[in-house]
Enzyme design. Structure first.
Site, PDB file in Angstrom:
ATOM      1  N   ILE A 120       0.841  -1.211   0.000  1.00  0.00           N
ATOM      2  CA  ILE A 120       0.000   0.000   0.000  1.00  0.00           C
ATOM      3  C   ILE A 120       0.870   1.253   0.000  1.00  0.00           C
ATOM      4  CG2 ILE A 120      -1.724   1.316   1.294  1.00  0.00           C
ATOM      5  CD1 ILE A 120      -2.770  -1.365   2.359  1.00  0.00           C
ATOM      6  N   THR A 164       0.549   0.580   7.870  1.00  0.00           N
ATOM      7  CA  THR A 164       0.827  -0.738   8.416  1.00  0.00           C
ATOM      8  C   THR A 164      -0.462  -1.344   8.969  1.00  0.00           C
ATOM      9  OG1 THR A 164       1.170  -0.069  10.704  1.00  0.00           O
ATOM     10  CG2 THR A 164       3.031   0.204   9.212  1.00  0.00           C
ATOM     11  N   VAL A 195     -12.697   0.136   5.730  1.00  0.00           N
ATOM     12  CA  VAL A 195     -13.760  -0.737   5.227  1.00  0.00           C
ATOM     13  C   VAL A 195     -13.876  -0.537   3.721  1.00  0.00           C
ATOM     14  CG1 VAL A 195     -16.206  -1.352   5.406  1.00  0.00           C
ATOM     15  CG2 VAL A 195     -15.010  -0.438   7.408  1.00  0.00           C
ATOM     16  N   ALA A 238     -11.717  -0.874   1.316  1.00  0.00           N
ATOM     17  CA  ALA A 238     -10.535  -0.257   0.673  1.00  0.00           C
ATOM     18  C   ALA A 238     -10.868   1.153   0.189  1.00  0.00           C
ATOM     19  CB  ALA A 238     -10.007  -1.133  -0.447  1.00  0.00           C
ATOM     20  N   GLY A 261      -3.995 -15.778  -4.386  1.00  0.00           N
ATOM     21  CA  GLY A 261      -3.484 -14.769  -3.441  1.00  0.00           C
ATOM     22  C   GLY A 261      -4.579 -13.925  -2.814  1.00  0.00           C
ATOM     23  N   GLU A 319      -5.709 -14.836   3.272  1.00  0.00           N
ATOM     24  CA  GLU A 319      -4.570 -14.746   4.183  1.00  0.00           C
ATOM     25  C   GLU A 319      -3.795 -16.056   4.026  1.00  0.00           C
ATOM     26  OE1 GLU A 319      -3.754 -12.196   6.213  1.00  0.00           O
ATOM     27  OE2 GLU A 319      -5.427 -11.055   5.392  1.00  0.00           O
ATOM     28  N   ASP A 353     -12.246 -10.557  10.638  1.00  0.00           N
ATOM     29  CA  ASP A 353     -11.902  -9.333   9.933  1.00  0.00           C
ATOM     30  C   ASP A 353     -13.178  -8.573   9.558  1.00  0.00           C
ATOM     31  OD1 ASP A 353     -10.048  -7.598   8.538  1.00  0.00           O
ATOM     32  OD2 ASP A 353     -10.991  -8.385   6.716  1.00  0.00           O
ATOM     33  N   LYS A 357     -14.759  -4.838  10.735  1.00  0.00           N
ATOM     34  CA  LYS A 357     -15.247  -3.798   9.827  1.00  0.00           C
ATOM     35  C   LYS A 357     -16.656  -3.338  10.205  1.00  0.00           C
ATOM     36  CE  LYS A 357     -12.332  -5.159   5.981  1.00  0.00           C
ATOM     37  NZ  LYS A 357     -12.228  -6.045   4.829  1.00  0.00           N
ATOM     38  N   GLY A 370      -6.956  -4.665  -2.432  1.00  0.00           N
ATOM     39  CA  GLY A 370      -5.901  -4.424  -3.427  1.00  0.00           C
ATOM     40  C   GLY A 370      -5.118  -3.180  -3.073  1.00  0.00           C
TER      41      GLY A 370
END
Ligand code: ADP
Ligand code: ASP
Ligand code: MG
Length: 817
Positions: A475, A554, A608, A610, A663, A666, A677, A681, A796
């Site tokens: 990112i 991070t 949330v 991206a 990919g 996780e 996860d 959110k 992404g």
């Protein structure tokens, strides 16, 4: 006849004295002149020190004296031809011997009266002017040396003596009657009627030039220094300051009174009285026009002319019920200060009359306190007036300009730009002439304040945003690339210059106040120092740059632990890191409150979906008065992919495997399938919607059979998943029969948040979801019949970085506002 003055830096070294001689050689051809010299740079300070040391019987004064001697003698040795050297050095030594005797006396007497101190200080100008005059003669510039003490007659207020203009004007005129050549004279010094040496105040050589100019009805005074004239702000503090071609006497007076050291404030009076123009020129850039000071102010696009500042000031506050409606209190207060020669820089009084605030040089605060408390001794004893309250470590910033008069909005702009940078204003004063607006602030905020104000009044076209980026993985590096690509556009079209000042990853860190070149950030970071997050944050705070934004790319808990401190220091934060908002509610709330209190932003649109506008939309709905009834979302790209593709006779375990290979998951797909996860959110969305929920309040349906959860390795997990495929196919077949599909949905309704696998029919917005898209549906009072739906790729690096970028731009817009 023109009067010129060269300051300390202009005669501070062999090279600069050569420059001065060049300038004066070209003058010589045109006309006669008077030239005033300051002491060589640094010498007056050394003289202050040497006197102090001698008077406190510190024998090291002799060392300081040696330094002073060496500086002059070595300059003479380089500049003066061998045949004259002996004579010039002997004369310098003669003057220095006089200084030595004087200091010896001070040492023995253990006392340095203001009178002796002035005599000590006079040696700087006497040495430099003599030395330069000899060099000028050698270079063919015909000059006569005049010790200004012969003609500048003052009272005996040593340290800042007042010139007796009647006597001085006459003495100067008389002297010049018989002089055929140009004249070199000493700045800064004068003498009393009785022949005692006095000084005109620190920086007073400018004043000497003005006194000569006025006495000789000079056609112009030129002050030669080390900057390109009077600038919009002190160029040492504001890098983007620029030269003002023309300022009025009054503007120059206001700016210099409030700290613009480029001209000593009293200088303007004699010139102003006789309407003599003053030029400020740069010895080291002779071709440049410099600044003209005369009656007129120049027409400019800016309402403000310049910004100046004074450091190391204290504010004293006299309060008490005994002051209300009692005449004479302020008279007594300022009378007491005046009797003790305390210069008051600024005064404010609230209309309640309950308090009077005044600002003075910190060095004088103890004296001021004693003087005022003595004056009001009775009232203090009777409890009618309180003891003086003192606040130290302050600075004044003054915004000056003739055009400020009758221009509304200046104060508003000033305070709003300070406020947005978390700079607290301690006191305010505006003269009724409206050409000066002064604010008192903390000293630590001074450089930041000057730059913020300078930017908002002079450079409103481009604003610098200082960004500190932690995390340069997928990112982070995508973000830096986007920042680089957009930088020209942002500057041209949006008026932002995004300066990446700090960069850090887990190994290295780098801080560069001028901005890291984004074309080569990787190499630069590799060459950087060992990473230390605490140190990185500390340096960012210490730099105290305006418009600072901390970007955390991070997913690290440690970084989050600094958020509170960062916001509290008035630095905004942008982050995709979910940990800050999904921890304890009280921590989430504290961050929100701190950001609000400090007037900065904490933005996390990418927590949330991206880059999808999920959180901003929710906040817009809420802020505009809509009521949230229900939030539903497919908030995990991984789970979206898995269930969107779980159709026909595909096996569940194969799809999970496929997702892992692509990919999308996780490293351990259970970290996606366990729904945690997603729970984080929906928790964040719930909190944004106004609900006080903790992570454990979110009910998460476990979709994995026990053996899958128990499996020790990922491989084992897949083996178990294969054995349990029927659990999933059963659910899918049931849904199929009812013309429904399976979706892993997070929901908030009636203050309750849950995450579960559900089957939805074709009327549901999530029915047609495909790929790995995220989708969020807001059902609200306004969007009741059909929800407001946001859909698109929710994962992404590129889109997440774009979301982070969007937040940076939103903050920049706010700061620019
Ligand atoms: P000199 O020794 O020539 O008298 P000074 O050091 O007294 O020089 O004054 C010049 C300095 O004034 C500059 O180097 C600059 O740092 C400072 N200064 C403060 N405010 C301003 C301003 N508004 N414009 C130009 N210079 C300023
Ligand atoms: N030399 C004196 C000082 O340093 C006067 C001057 O430079 O104007 O204050
Ligand atoms: Mg000066």
């Amino acid at each position: 006849m023109k009067v010129l003055k060269f300051g300390g830096t202009s005669v501070g070294s062999v090279e600069s004295i050569r420059k001065v001689a060049e300038i004066l050689s070209s003058y010589k051809k045109k006309e006669k002149f008077v030239v005033v010299f300051s002491a060589m740079s640094g010498i007056t300070n050394l003289l202050v020190e040497v006197g102090q040391k001698a008077s406190t019987t510190d024998i090291s004064y002799q060392q300081v004296l040696k330094t002073i001697e060496q500086k002059h003698v070595s300059t003479a040795k380089t500049l003066i031809d061998v045949k004259n050297q002996g004579k010039v050095i002997a004369q310098l030594k003669l003057i220095l011997n006089e200084l030595q005797d004087l200091l010896h006396g001070v040492y023995l007497l253990k006392e340095l009266s203001p009178r002796s101190n002035d005599l000590v200080l006079s040696f700087g100008e006497r040495l430099s002017s003599y030395l330069v005059s000899e060099f000028l003669k050698q270079e063919g510039v015909d000059v006569t040396f005049l010790d200004a003490r012969k003609v500048i007659i003052t009272d005996s207020s040593f340290g800042s003596a007042k010139v007796d203009f009647k006597k001085t004007d006459k003495a100067i005129k008389d002297y010049f009657k018989d002089i055929k050549s140009s004249v070199v004279t000493t700045g800064f010094i004068g003498s009393t009627d009785k022949g005692e040496t006095t000084t005109l105040g620190r920086g007073g050589s400018d004043y000497t030039a003005s006194v000569f100019g006025a006495a000789l009805d000079s056609e112009g005074i030129e002050i030669w220094t080390d900057v390109d004239g009077i600038m919009t702000a002190d160029p040492r503090k504001v890098k983007r300051a620029f030269t003002l071609p023309q300022v009025s006497y009054i503007e120059a007076m206001e700016m210099s009174h409030f700290g613009a050291k480029v001209i000593y404030p009293p200088t303007l009076q004699p010139a102003f009285k006789k309407r003599i123009p003053i030029w400020i020129k740069n010895t080291f850039n002779t071709a440049f026009e410099g600044t003209l000071i005369n009656e007129k102010t120049s027409a400019t696009d800016h309402s403000v002319k310049g910004i100046s500042s004074i450091e190391n000031i204290s504010m004293l506050n006299l309060t008490g019920s005994g002051m209300v409606g009692v005449p004479g209190v302020s008279g007594r207060l300022f009378g007491a200060l005046a009797r003790n020669f305390i210069n008051v820089i600024l005064i404010t009084q609230a209309s309640s009359e309950h308090s009077i605030c005044f600002v003075i040089d910190s060095k004088e605060s103890a004296k001021a306190k004693d003087a005022v408390e003595e004056e009001f001794e009775h009232e203090i004893k009777a409890g009618k007036i309180d003891k003086l309250h003192e606040k130290d470590n302050l600075a004044i910033v003054a915004v000056v300009g003739d055009n400020m008069r009758h221009t509304p909005g200046i104060a508003g702009k000033l305070f709003s730009s300070l406020g947005k940078n978390g700079i607290n204003v301690v006191a305010i004063a505006q003269g009724s002439s409206e050409i000066n607006l002064s604010v008192v602030i903390g000293k630590e905020d001074l450089t930041k304040a000057l730059n913020v104000i300078h930017e908002s009044f002079f450079l409103s076209d481009v604003k610098t945003i200082n960004v500190f980026v932690v995390g340069v993985g997928l990112i982070g590096s995508a973000l830096l690339k986007q920042l680089q690509k957009q930088s020209t556009y942002l500057q041209k079209e949006k008026g932002f210059k995004i300066n990446v000042v700090g960069l850090a990853n887990s190994k290295k860190m780098l801080i560069n106040e001028n901005g890291v070149a984004l074309t080569s950030w990787k190499e630069k970071l590799d060459e950087g120092e060992k990473a230390n997050l605490k140190e990185f944050v500390k340096r960012m705070i210490d730099l105290n740059l305006r418009n600072s934004i901390f970007v955390d790319n991070t997913s690290n808990k440690d970084v989050v632990s600094f958020y509170h401190n960062i916001l509290d220091e008035s630095i905004s934060i942008v982050t995709p890191n979910k940990l800050a908002n999904s921890g304890l509610y009280k921590d989430y709330q504290k961050l929100q409150e701190t950001a609000f209190k400090r007037g900065v932003k904490l933005m996390y649109e990418t927590n949330v979906g991206a880059g999808l506008p999920v959180i901003n939309t929710l906040n817009d709905l809420k802020d505009s008065g809509d009521k949230i009834i229900r939030i539903e979302g497919v908030l995990s790209g991984t789970l979206s992919y898995i269930f969107n593709n779980f159709k026909g006779d595909k096996k569940f375990s194969d799809i999970v495997k496929e997702a892992k290979e692509k990919g999308f998951t996780e490293p351990d797909p259970r970290d996606d399938l366990n729904g945690k996860d997603v729970a984080r959110k929906i928790l964040i969305l719930s909190r944004e919607a106004g609900f006080n929920l903790e992570f454990d309040d979110v009910v998460v349906e476990n979709i994995l059979p026990a053996p899958c959860l128990k499996a020790k390795t990922v491989e084992e997990f897949f083996v178990e998943l294969e054995k349990n495929n029927n659990v999933f196919s059963k659910k899918r077949d049931e849904a199929d029969k009812a013309n429904k599909v399976l979706r892993f949905i997070a929901k908030l309704e009636n203050g309750k948040a849950e995450v579960s696998l559900q089957s939805v029919d074709s009327t549901h917005p999530f029915f047609s979801l495909s790929g790995s898209d995220n989708m969020i549906a807001y059902t609200t009072e306004r969007y009741k019949e059909r929800p407001l739906v946001i859909k698109g790729p929710g994962a992404g690096a590129e889109v997440t970085a774009a979301g982070v970028f969007g937040d940076i731009i939103r903050i920049s817009n706010y700061l620019k506002g």
